[in-house]
Motif scaffolding. Structure first.
Motif, mmCIF file in Angstrom:
data_model
loop_
_atom_site.group_PDB
_atom_site.id
_atom_site.type_symbol
_atom_site.label_atom_id
_atom_site.label_comp_id
_atom_site.label_asym_id
_atom_site.label_seq_id
_atom_site.Cartn_x
_atom_site.Cartn_y
_atom_site.Cartn_z
ATOM 1 N N GLN A 149 23.615 24.793 40.257
ATOM 2 C CA GLN A 149 24.516 25.733 41.018
ATOM 3 C C GLN A 149 25.586 25.496 40.532
ATOM 4 O OE1 GLN A 149 22.357 26.944 43.417
ATOM 5 N NE2 GLN A 149 24.353 27.378 44.635
ATOM 6 N N VAL A 150 25.858 27.068 40.725
ATOM 7 C CA VAL A 150 27.242 27.986 39.957
ATOM 8 C C VAL A 150 28.075 27.534 42.243
ATOM 9 C CG1 VAL A 150 28.107 29.242 39.551
ATOM 10 C CG2 VAL A 150 26.382 28.866 38.010
ATOM 11 N N GLN A 151 29.300 26.910 41.541
ATOM 12 C CA GLN A 151 29.918 27.445 42.602
ATOM 13 C C GLN A 151 31.170 27.700 42.393
ATOM 14 O OE1 GLN A 151 31.163 23.291 44.085
ATOM 15 N NE2 GLN A 151 29.518 23.309 45.494
ATOM 16 N N LEU A 152 31.749 29.038 43.173
ATOM 17 C CA LEU A 152 32.771 29.736 43.155
ATOM 18 C C LEU A 152 33.922 29.871 43.973
ATOM 19 C CD1 LEU A 152 30.463 33.695 42.599
ATOM 20 C CD2 LEU A 152 31.604 31.350 40.433
ATOM 21 N N VAL A 153 34.829 29.530 43.842
ATOM 22 C CA VAL A 153 36.182 28.903 44.835
ATOM 23 C C VAL A 153 37.123 30.567 44.780
ATOM 24 C CG1 VAL A 153 37.691 27.658 45.978
ATOM 25 C CG2 VAL A 153 35.488 26.880 45.114
ATOM 26 N N GLU A 154 37.357 30.647 45.630
ATOM 27 C CA GLU A 154 38.800 32.170 45.834
ATOM 28 C C GLU A 154 40.046 31.698 46.517
ATOM 29 O OE1 GLU A 154 34.787 34.693 46.784
ATOM 30 O OE2 GLU A 154 35.513 32.613 47.904
ATOM 31 N N SER A 155 40.989 32.261 45.928
ATOM 32 C CA SER A 155 41.915 32.297 47.028
ATOM 33 C C SER A 155 43.017 33.136 46.455
ATOM 34 C CB SER A 155 42.399 30.233 46.191
ATOM 35 O OG SER A 155 42.737 31.035 45.054
ATOM 36 N N GLY A 156 44.217 32.910 47.295
ATOM 37 C CA GLY A 156 44.886 34.260 47.123
ATOM 38 C C GLY A 156 45.181 35.399 48.052
ATOM 39 N N GLY A 157 44.702 35.328 49.013
ATOM 40 C CA GLY A 157 44.365 36.154 50.288
ATOM 41 C C GLY A 157 45.180 35.653 51.285
ATOM 42 N N GLY A 158 45.324 35.976 52.036
ATOM 43 C CA GLY A 158 46.624 36.649 53.260
ATOM 44 C C GLY A 158 47.518 38.090 53.828
ATOM 45 N N LEU A 159 48.020 37.895 54.512
ATOM 46 C CA LEU A 159 48.285 39.353 55.482
ATOM 47 C C LEU A 159 49.621 39.726 54.393
ATOM 48 C CD1 LEU A 159 49.078 40.641 57.657
ATOM 49 C CD2 LEU A 159 51.018 39.538 58.780
ATOM 50 N N GLY A 168 51.720 48.947 50.882
ATOM 51 C CA GLY A 168 52.408 48.720 49.334
ATOM 52 C C GLY A 168 52.489 47.500 49.021
ATOM 53 N N GLY A 169 52.165 46.887 49.362
ATOM 54 C CA GLY A 169 52.687 45.514 49.118
ATOM 55 C C GLY A 169 51.187 44.426 47.926
ATOM 56 N N SER A 170 51.609 43.865 47.324
ATOM 57 C CA SER A 170 50.565 43.453 46.403
ATOM 58 C C SER A 170 49.718 41.956 46.655
ATOM 59 C CB SER A 170 51.650 43.338 44.867
ATOM 60 O OG SER A 170 52.116 44.147 44.352
ATOM 61 N N LEU A 171 49.174 41.392 46.580
ATOM 62 C CA LEU A 171 48.533 40.027 46.105
ATOM 63 C C LEU A 171 47.324 40.304 44.681
ATOM 64 C CD1 LEU A 171 46.419 40.214 49.945
ATOM 65 C CD2 LEU A 171 48.800 38.357 48.650
ATOM 66 N N ARG A 172 47.330 39.087 44.413
ATOM 67 C CA ARG A 172 46.377 38.217 43.215
ATOM 68 C C ARG A 172 45.448 37.536 43.665
ATOM 69 N NH1 ARG A 172 47.752 34.757 38.265
ATOM 70 N NH2 ARG A 172 46.748 35.309 36.469
ATOM 71 N N LEU A 173 44.186 38.056 43.572
ATOM 72 C CA LEU A 173 43.322 36.637 44.051
ATOM 73 C C LEU A 173 42.787 36.286 42.598
ATOM 74 C CD1 LEU A 173 41.211 38.770 46.488
ATOM 75 C CD2 LEU A 173 43.419 37.894 47.110
ATOM 76 N N SER A 174 42.385 34.941 42.499
ATOM 77 C CA SER A 174 41.750 33.892 41.828
ATOM 78 C C SER A 174 40.323 33.508 42.020
ATOM 79 C CB SER A 174 42.526 32.904 41.816
ATOM 80 O OG SER A 174 43.999 33.420 41.466
ATOM 81 N N CYS A 175 39.584 33.106 41.374
ATOM 82 C CA CYS A 175 38.250 32.702 41.564
ATOM 83 C C CYS A 175 37.967 31.476 40.199
ATOM 84 C CB CYS A 175 37.083 34.123 41.592
ATOM 85 S SG CYS A 175 35.594 33.182 41.850
ATOM 86 N N ALA A 176 37.290 30.356 40.703
ATOM 87 C CA ALA A 176 36.959 29.195 40.077
ATOM 88 C C ALA A 176 35.815 28.921 39.577
ATOM 89 C CB ALA A 176 38.449 28.354 40.218
ATOM 90 N N ALA A 177 35.100 29.163 38.600
ATOM 91 C CA ALA A 177 33.479 28.744 38.816
ATOM 92 C C ALA A 177 33.855 27.652 38.221
ATOM 93 C CB ALA A 177 33.218 29.865 37.736
ATOM 94 N N SER A 178 32.472 27.083 38.647
ATOM 95 C CA SER A 178 32.230 24.681 38.611
ATOM 96 C C SER A 178 31.653 25.245 37.243
ATOM 97 C CB SER A 178 31.629 24.659 39.532
ATOM 98 O OG SER A 178 30.116 25.068 39.876
ATOM 99 N N SER A 179 30.797 25.699 36.216
ATOM 100 C CA SER A 179 29.776 26.044 35.302
ATOM 101 C C SER A 179 31.459 26.589 34.783
ATOM 102 C CB SER A 179 28.853 26.757 36.052
ATOM 103 O OG SER A 179 28.109 26.815 34.543
ATOM 104 N N SER A 180 30.384 26.612 32.930
ATOM 105 C CA SER A 180 30.927 27.218 31.710
ATOM 106 C C SER A 180 29.847 28.460 31.550
ATOM 107 C CB SER A 180 30.639 26.089 30.426
ATOM 108 O OG SER A 180 29.577 25.735 30.107
ATOM 109 N N ILE A 181 28.709 28.516 32.588
ATOM 110 C CA ILE A 181 27.876 29.650 32.107
ATOM 111 C C ILE A 181 28.921 30.768 32.058
ATOM 112 C CG2 ILE A 181 25.453 29.253 32.734
ATOM 113 C CD1 ILE A 181 26.071 30.767 34.707
ATOM 114 N N PHE A 182 30.248 30.521 32.845
ATOM 115 C CA PHE A 182 30.894 31.924 33.846
ATOM 116 C C PHE A 182 31.353 32.816 32.415
ATOM 117 C CE2 PHE A 182 35.150 33.248 35.635
ATOM 118 C CZ PHE A 182 35.573 33.696 34.591
ATOM 119 N N ARG A 183 31.413 32.244 31.171
ATOM 120 C CA ARG A 183 32.253 32.821 29.546
ATOM 121 C C ARG A 183 31.372 33.715 29.428
ATOM 122 N NH1 ARG A 183 34.250 27.225 27.085
ATOM 123 N NH2 ARG A 183 35.335 25.963 28.623
#
Length: 115
Positions: free
Chosen positions: A1-11, A15-30
């Protein structure tokens, strides 16, 4: 089972900017196609951007020139840099991993574009 964890959202203001990130728990990511989807209130989930293991990126027309998807295979992480955000881009943003016909989803991170 692969787990994905997002972060970086907000208000953020229009015209502004945000950077979202998503970390995967498995090397199949590559070797997987990674994508970002978003779902606005009352609307269907839509694909925003995707990137292959070979760094080929694709975007929906409405975000071209403003959003950039990238990946760091050493960290099993995919990013979505969002610039010049618009109020209509408010919604939950989901990370997706696609590998050999299997799709995995993160829990989503909320992006709110409002003044």
């Amino acid at each position: 089972q692969v787990q994905l964890v997002e972060s970086g959202g907000g208000l953020v203001q229009p015209g502004g900017s945000l950077r979202l990130s998503c970390a995967a728990s498995s090397s199949i990511f590559r070797v997987s196609v990674m994508a970002w989807y978003r779902q606005a209130p009352g609307k269907e989930r839509e694909l925003v951007a995707s990137i292959t293991g070979g760094d080929n990126a694709n975007y929906i027309d409405s975000v071209k020139g403003r959003f950039t998807i990238s990946r760091d295979n050493a960290k099993n992480t995919v990013y979505l840099q969002m610039n010049s955000l618009k109020p209509e881009e408010t919604g939950a943003y989901y990370c997706n991993l696609h590998w050999l016909g299997n799709k995995y989803w993160g829990q989503g991170t909320q992006v709110t574009v409002s003044s």
